[in-house]
Scaffold this motif. Sequence first.
Motif, PDB file in Angstrom:
ATOM      1  N   SER A 114       6.442   9.798   6.166  1.00 33.74           N
ATOM      2  CA  SER A 114       6.829   8.676   7.008  1.00 33.74           C
ATOM      3  C   SER A 114       8.093   9.019   7.796  1.00 33.74           C
ATOM      4  O   SER A 114       8.854   9.912   7.429  1.00 33.74           O
ATOM      5  CB  SER A 114       7.068   7.437   6.143  1.00 33.74           C
ATOM      6  OG  SER A 114       7.409   6.333   6.934  1.00 33.74           O
ATOM      7  N   THR A 188       2.735   8.522   2.601  1.00 36.31           N
ATOM      8  CA  THR A 188       3.716   7.446   2.637  1.00 36.31           C
ATOM      9  C   THR A 188       3.636   6.783   4.004  1.00 36.31           C
ATOM     10  O   THR A 188       3.772   7.447   5.027  1.00 36.31           O
ATOM     11  CB  THR A 188       5.145   7.982   2.417  1.00 36.31           C
ATOM     12  OG1 THR A 188       5.205   8.671   1.164  1.00 36.31           O
ATOM     13  CG2 THR A 188       6.145   6.835   2.398  1.00 36.31           C
ATOM     14  N   SER A 190       2.067   2.895   6.141  1.00 33.94           N
ATOM     15  CA  SER A 190       1.613   1.504   6.182  1.00 33.94           C
ATOM     16  C   SER A 190       0.267   1.348   5.488  1.00 33.94           C
ATOM     17  O   SER A 190      -0.522   2.302   5.402  1.00 33.94           O
ATOM     18  CB  SER A 190       1.491   1.047   7.636  1.00 33.94           C
ATOM     19  OG  SER A 190       0.406   1.711   8.264  1.00 33.94           O
ATOM     20  N   GLY A 213       3.581  -0.288   1.516  1.00 33.48           N
ATOM     21  CA  GLY A 213       4.714  -1.208   1.621  1.00 33.48           C
ATOM     22  C   GLY A 213       4.293  -2.612   1.282  1.00 33.48           C
ATOM     23  O   GLY A 213       3.583  -2.847   0.317  1.00 33.48           O
ATOM     24  N   CYS A 216       8.433  -7.383   0.317  1.00 29.23           N
ATOM     25  CA  CYS A 216       9.148  -7.387  -0.956  1.00 29.23           C
ATOM     26  C   CYS A 216      10.070  -8.615  -1.035  1.00 29.23           C
ATOM     27  O   CYS A 216      11.026  -8.724  -0.255  1.00 29.23           O
ATOM     28  CB  CYS A 216       9.969  -6.117  -1.112  1.00 29.23           C
ATOM     29  SG  CYS A 216       8.976  -4.608  -1.130  1.00 29.23           S
ATOM     30  N   CYS A 249      10.254   0.618   3.038  1.00 30.96           N
ATOM     31  CA  CYS A 249       9.137  -0.038   2.354  1.00 30.96           C
ATOM     32  C   CYS A 249       9.602  -0.844   1.152  1.00 30.96           C
ATOM     33  O   CYS A 249       8.949  -1.833   0.784  1.00 30.96           O
ATOM     34  CB  CYS A 249       8.108   0.998   1.920  1.00 30.96           C
ATOM     35  SG  CYS A 249       8.765   2.295   0.831  1.00 30.96           S
ATOM     36  N   ILE A 250      10.709  -0.460   0.520  1.00 34.20           N
ATOM     37  CA  ILE A 250      11.204  -1.222  -0.628  1.00 34.20           C
ATOM     38  C   ILE A 250      12.390  -2.102  -0.247  1.00 34.20           C
ATOM     39  O   ILE A 250      13.047  -2.676  -1.112  1.00 34.20           O
ATOM     40  CB  ILE A 250      11.599  -0.305  -1.804  1.00 34.20           C
ATOM     41  CG1 ILE A 250      12.637   0.737  -1.368  1.00 34.20           C
ATOM     42  CG2 ILE A 250      10.387   0.335  -2.428  1.00 34.20           C
ATOM     43  CD1 ILE A 250      13.223   1.504  -2.538  1.00 34.20           C
ATOM     44  N   ASP A 253      12.368  -8.125   2.112  1.00 33.51           N
ATOM     45  CA  ASP A 253      11.658  -8.703   3.250  1.00 33.51           C
ATOM     46  C   ASP A 253      12.049 -10.168   3.459  1.00 33.51           C
ATOM     47  O   ASP A 253      12.216 -10.605   4.598  1.00 33.51           O
ATOM     48  CB  ASP A 253      10.149  -8.598   3.037  1.00 33.51           C
ATOM     49  CG  ASP A 253       9.362  -8.817   4.315  1.00 33.51           C
ATOM     50  OD1 ASP A 253       9.025  -7.826   4.972  1.00 33.51           O
ATOM     51  OD2 ASP A 253       9.113  -9.987   4.663  1.00 33.51           O
ATOM     52  N   GLU A 343       4.495  -7.329   7.159  1.00 37.92           N
ATOM     53  CA  GLU A 343       5.726  -6.664   6.744  1.00 37.92           C
ATOM     54  C   GLU A 343       6.659  -6.571   7.947  1.00 37.92           C
ATOM     55  O   GLU A 343       6.271  -6.092   9.012  1.00 37.92           O
ATOM     56  CB  GLU A 343       5.423  -5.265   6.202  1.00 37.92           C
ATOM     57  CG  GLU A 343       6.641  -4.554   5.645  1.00 37.92           C
ATOM     58  CD  GLU A 343       6.311  -3.185   5.082  1.00 37.92           C
ATOM     59  OE1 GLU A 343       7.163  -2.615   4.379  1.00 37.92           O
ATOM     60  OE2 GLU A 343       5.198  -2.674   5.361  1.00 37.92           O
ATOM     61  N   PHE A 345       9.720  -4.908   8.424  1.00 32.90           N
ATOM     62  CA  PHE A 345      10.173  -3.544   8.704  1.00 32.90           C
ATOM     63  C   PHE A 345      11.199  -3.526   9.838  1.00 32.90           C
ATOM     64  O   PHE A 345      11.106  -2.771  10.800  1.00 32.90           O
ATOM     65  CB  PHE A 345       8.986  -2.640   9.052  1.00 32.90           C
ATOM     66  CG  PHE A 345       9.027  -1.323   8.320  1.00 32.90           C
ATOM     67  CD1 PHE A 345       8.890  -1.283   6.946  1.00 32.90           C
ATOM     68  CD2 PHE A 345       9.210  -0.130   8.999  1.00 32.90           C
ATOM     69  CE1 PHE A 345       8.944  -0.078   6.259  1.00 32.90           C
ATOM     70  CE2 PHE A 345       9.266   1.079   8.331  1.00 32.90           C
ATOM     71  CZ  PHE A 345       9.120   1.110   6.957  1.00 32.90           C
ATOM     72  N   LEU A 371       5.453  -4.177  -3.208  1.00 32.60           N
ATOM     73  CA  LEU A 371       5.918  -2.902  -3.750  1.00 32.60           C
ATOM     74  C   LEU A 371       7.082  -3.114  -4.713  1.00 32.60           C
ATOM     75  O   LEU A 371       7.216  -2.392  -5.707  1.00 32.60           O
ATOM     76  CB  LEU A 371       6.339  -1.978  -2.601  1.00 32.60           C
ATOM     77  CG  LEU A 371       6.782  -0.563  -2.966  1.00 32.60           C
ATOM     78  CD1 LEU A 371       5.692   0.179  -3.724  1.00 32.60           C
ATOM     79  CD2 LEU A 371       7.165   0.208  -1.692  1.00 32.60           C
ATOM     80  N   SER A 417       0.014  -2.707  -2.068  1.00 27.89           N
ATOM     81  CA  SER A 417       1.286  -1.989  -1.849  1.00 27.89           C
ATOM     82  C   SER A 417       1.230  -0.523  -2.265  1.00 27.89           C
ATOM     83  O   SER A 417       2.226   0.189  -2.132  1.00 27.89           O
ATOM     84  CB  SER A 417       2.431  -2.694  -2.593  1.00 27.89           C
ATOM     85  OG  SER A 417       2.211  -2.707  -3.994  1.00 27.89           O
TER      86      SER A 417
END
Length: 489
Positions: A114, A188, A190, A213, A216, A249-250, A253, A343, A345, A371, A417
Amino acid sequence: MNGVEEDVLGELRTTFRSGRTRSVAWRKAQLQAILKLLDENEEEIFEALKQDLGKHPVESYRDEVGVVRKSATNALRCVEKWMAPQKAPIPLVLFPARGAVVSEPLGVVLLFVSWNFPISLTLDPAIGAISAGNTIVLKPSELAPKCSSVLANTIPRYLDPEAIKVVEGGQDVSEQLLQLKWDKIFFTGSPRVGRLIMSAAAKHLTPVTLELGGKCPTILDTLSSSYDLQVAVKRIAGGKWGPCNGQACIGIDYVLVETQFAPVLIELLEKIIKTFYGENLKTLGNLARIVNKHHFDRVHNLLKDPKVAASVVYGGSVDEENMVIEPTILLNPPLDADIMTEEIFGPLLPIITLNNIEESIQFINSRPKPLAIYAFTKNDSLKEKILQETSSGSLTFNDAMIQFICDTLPFGGVGQSGYGRYHGKFSFDTFSHEKAVLHRSLLIELESRYPPWNNFKLEFVRLAYDYDYLGLILLLLGLRGIFRTNRRQ
């Protein structure tokens, strides 16, 4: 099919079949080479991360170089132990026998990387693949071109070029690589692309690990101590805007909080944002930028919905020329809006209010499995309910993001996820096949295994399965004599 990719795969398969990547010496040499690569090219890596993502050297070391150094050092210390056959108990009725689980490399593995953490998400899984004794193709993201170039130029100089190769390019190259047969694919990115990876892998029955992802959530319970509250909110801010300006991703959110507590949370977040990053859009510091125009427009479009825009309580300004969106707080945006179904992001933080904090469990469970879940609380009963009644790749209490750097904990998703896990020994296992090995003696033979069948043999088999120790005792007490009597009958 591009012949270059086929040639690369052929060379790597030849190297793997030669057996040299199986030796502990080769594995350790590559791990030491990764550490040397980092030491001798740190400034070049920092500059590439700055050009691609606007990362400050502190953030670059914390989230990229430091992560890889720690992972490689841990693997160097543990790889021989990981490689050693693990003894396994064998049913005593099979005495004399011994069993073991032997970890063997899968073969030639493909790692898709990613763009948001282009160095650590390349080298960290590669450390696992190397420790397990595989040959590797690394496909960096074209969305971080400077970092991709650094990896393509340095890895062949430090690592075994016949066993570890970097293939650069865009979507067309990725599609060509996916048409080939690999022994493992690690991706790694989406969920959307993850589905494409899994579909392509299914054609060859290739095992995959998908680090995806999702949204979160963070649960913020009422904290009585002002110190506890300040620490919690600071960690929430760090978990939202600290890692690549929300492009993680972690990363956090959205936040779930009781209604009466929301004004206090917003006030504290505003103060922390101003302290960490400043309050002038043109002079914001310590923030990574949005990676490219496409992603800038995607995040910006989340704010263009009039109902979403009306929920902004802090921030919301954008600098299109420099692809910067300031840290933005939203209070109760519509739950059916894209900002709450996709998500994010990016640097937008929705705050969702609840009548009671325990409603957060139902809220989370009504959405795809995340995730990570973060929960700030000192209430042991609430902790237990969150632990038992929710499902997520990881669960962290009273902090955010730190689970990623714990080599003793598996990192991976569940459901939408992700699939699979890595970090530390879990990375080694991800890129290994655990082969069962059983050694049996020819000294003793149990005739009850074979026809002709009779009631005695049925009872003996029952005994052997249900009372293993007793079965062995009967054997040692002279079962052969019983067999002779049975045969005479």
